[in-house]
Design a protein around this motif. Structure first.
Motif, PDB file in Angstrom:
ATOM      1  N   ALA A  69      -2.320   7.348   4.969  1.00 28.40           N
ATOM      2  CA  ALA A  69      -2.605   5.939   4.687  1.00 28.40           C
ATOM      3  C   ALA A  69      -3.024   5.241   5.969  1.00 28.40           C
ATOM      4  O   ALA A  69      -2.305   5.280   6.969  1.00 28.40           O
ATOM      5  CB  ALA A  69      -1.385   5.252   4.094  1.00 28.40           C
ATOM      6  N   GLU A  70      -4.215   4.627   5.941  1.00 26.44           N
ATOM      7  CA  GLU A  70      -4.653   3.725   7.004  1.00 26.44           C
ATOM      8  C   GLU A  70      -4.357   2.321   6.503  1.00 26.44           C
ATOM      9  O   GLU A  70      -4.946   1.885   5.507  1.00 26.44           O
ATOM     10  CB  GLU A  70      -6.145   3.892   7.261  1.00 26.44           C
ATOM     11  N   THR A  71      -3.469   1.601   7.152  1.00 28.67           N
ATOM     12  CA  THR A  71      -2.989   0.366   6.549  1.00 28.67           C
ATOM     13  C   THR A  71      -2.611  -0.695   7.581  1.00 28.67           C
ATOM     14  O   THR A  71      -2.162  -0.378   8.685  1.00 28.67           O
ATOM     15  CB  THR A  71      -1.779   0.658   5.637  1.00 28.67           C
ATOM     16  N   SER A  72      -2.806  -1.937   7.189  1.00 30.00           N
ATOM     17  CA  SER A  72      -2.361  -3.071   7.997  1.00 30.00           C
ATOM     18  C   SER A  72      -0.932  -3.456   7.652  1.00 30.00           C
ATOM     19  O   SER A  72      -0.332  -4.300   8.329  1.00 30.00           O
ATOM     20  CB  SER A  72      -3.282  -4.280   7.746  1.00 30.00           C
ATOM     21  N   VAL A  73      -0.379  -2.855   6.592  1.00 30.01           N
ATOM     22  CA  VAL A  73       0.965  -3.169   6.120  1.00 30.01           C
ATOM     23  C   VAL A  73       1.810  -1.901   6.196  1.00 30.01           C
ATOM     24  O   VAL A  73       1.470  -0.890   5.585  1.00 30.01           O
ATOM     25  CB  VAL A  73       0.935  -3.671   4.658  1.00 30.01           C
ATOM     26  N   GLN A  74       2.876  -1.946   6.938  1.00 25.00           N
ATOM     27  CA  GLN A  74       3.740  -0.774   7.027  1.00 25.00           C
ATOM     28  C   GLN A  74       4.479  -0.575   5.716  1.00 25.00           C
ATOM     29  O   GLN A  74       5.106  -1.487   5.182  1.00 25.00           O
ATOM     30  CB  GLN A  74       4.747  -0.926   8.168  1.00 25.00           C
ATOM     31  N   LEU A  75       4.400   0.646   5.170  1.00 29.30           N
ATOM     32  CA  LEU A  75       5.078   0.968   3.924  1.00 29.30           C
ATOM     33  C   LEU A  75       6.359   1.742   4.217  1.00 29.30           C
ATOM     34  O   LEU A  75       6.396   2.594   5.114  1.00 29.30           O
ATOM     35  CB  LEU A  75       4.169   1.808   3.025  1.00 29.30           C
ATOM     36  N   SER A  76       7.373   1.462   3.458  1.00 28.24           N
ATOM     37  CA  SER A  76       8.636   2.172   3.591  1.00 28.24           C
ATOM     38  C   SER A  76       8.486   3.596   3.069  1.00 28.24           C
ATOM     39  O   SER A  76       7.985   3.802   1.960  1.00 28.24           O
ATOM     40  CB  SER A  76       9.728   1.440   2.801  1.00 28.24           C
ATOM     41  N   ILE A  77       8.923   4.573   3.848  1.00 31.52           N
ATOM     42  CA  ILE A  77       8.847   5.962   3.396  1.00 31.52           C
ATOM     43  C   ILE A  77       9.692   6.157   2.140  1.00 31.52           C
ATOM     44  O   ILE A  77       9.355   6.975   1.279  1.00 31.52           O
ATOM     45  CB  ILE A  77       9.280   6.939   4.515  1.00 31.52           C
ATOM     46  N   ASP A  78      10.776   5.405   2.018  1.00 29.11           N
ATOM     47  CA  ASP A  78      11.590   5.496   0.802  1.00 29.11           C
ATOM     48  C   ASP A  78      10.809   5.008  -0.413  1.00 29.11           C
ATOM     49  O   ASP A  78      10.880   5.617  -1.489  1.00 29.11           O
ATOM     50  CB  ASP A  78      12.869   4.668   0.945  1.00 29.11           C
TER      51      ASP A  78
END
Length: 261
Positions: free
Chosen positions: A49-58
């Motif tokens: 994922a290339e993203t401006s928003v960090q996603l929770s691995i959970d």
């Protein structure tokens, strides 16, 4: 000629996972920047994922398990490229180059898509279906030939024989089933795993909707950074696409069937 696959096909499972992650990004921001690629199969789901928003691995793992079962999740997250990020700041600008078209869906394509949806309600397993006017091919996993024959009396049913299907039989990857999603509207770019700034998503949806309304083919082209496309403000195109995505229940739900549903 038209091919339709259902949401349990490995490629559509990959699209659905990518869509679920885009939904997660939109829960954090109204206009996130995200592009997700998924490769799934044989017990493992690889995601970049290339993203401006960090996603929770959970949250990512929970989405994979909900959609695809309890697979190993290999997740890699990186920030959006600094030059692309700078280009997108301060205004709603086109986030990709592309040539796009919308083509009215035919009665045959609508009929097959409708039949596949009804079949999936009864048999929610991996399946692929093809029609070309004179020939129909039905490949439906986890269902016997004798069960399918009354539903598709004129079709070639499971030419391979009975089969299991799913991600333990075949791999799935994001945006490999655009013909199923778009029929004759396929050009470049992919519909799934991307935010609304991406022309692959917004301009494709806008052109497709316009073609269905006018019953005439539509062609559009754009470049990264454009604030208008063929005289239409890009912000208007994005909001039209946003309304459509919201109407079907989000990016994950959109990925189940695509535009031809």
């Amino acid at each position: 000629m038209f091919e339709k696959v259902n949401p349990a096909h490995p490629d559509k499972i990959a699209d659905r996972i990518a869509g679920a992650l885009v939904d997660l990004a939109y829960k954090s921001e109204r206009n996130p920047r995200i592009a997700v690629e998924v490769l799934i199969g044989h017990g493992t789901c690889h995601i970049i994922a290339e993203t401006s928003v960090q996603l929770s691995i959970d949250d990512v793992t929970a989405a994979v398990h909900r959609i695809a079962g309890f697979l190993n999740v290999d997740y890699s997250e990186v920030p959006q490229d600094v030059h692309l990020s700078r280009n997108q700041s301060g205004a709603i600008r086109c986030g990709d180059n592309g040539i796009f078209k919308g083509v009215p869906v035919t009665a045959e394509q609508k009929s097959l898509a409708s039949g596949v949806r009804k079949m999936y309600e009864e048999y929610p397993f991996d399946g692929k279906y093809i029609i070309d006017g004179h020939r129909a091919i039905v490949c439906q996993s986890n269902v016997s030939h004798s069960e399918l024959l009354p539903l598709w009396p004129l079709a070639e049913i499971n030419p391979l024989g009975d089969w299991t299907g799913g991600t333990d039989v075949d791999t799935g990857a994001t945006n490999r089933k655009l013909g199923s999603d778009m029929a004759d509207s396929v050009t470049g770019g992919g519909l799934h795993g991307k935010d609304l700034s991406k022309a692959d998503v917004s301009v494709n949806i806008y052109a497709w909707l316009k073609a269905q309304k006018t019953r005439e083919p539509v062609e559009m082209c754009c470049a990264i950074g454009d604030e208008t496309v063929d005289g239409i403000p890009y912000s208007e195109i994005v909001e039209t696409a946003r309304a459509y995505i919201e109407s079907v229940g989000g990016f994950e739900k959109f990925a189940e069937w695509g535009l031809v549903c």
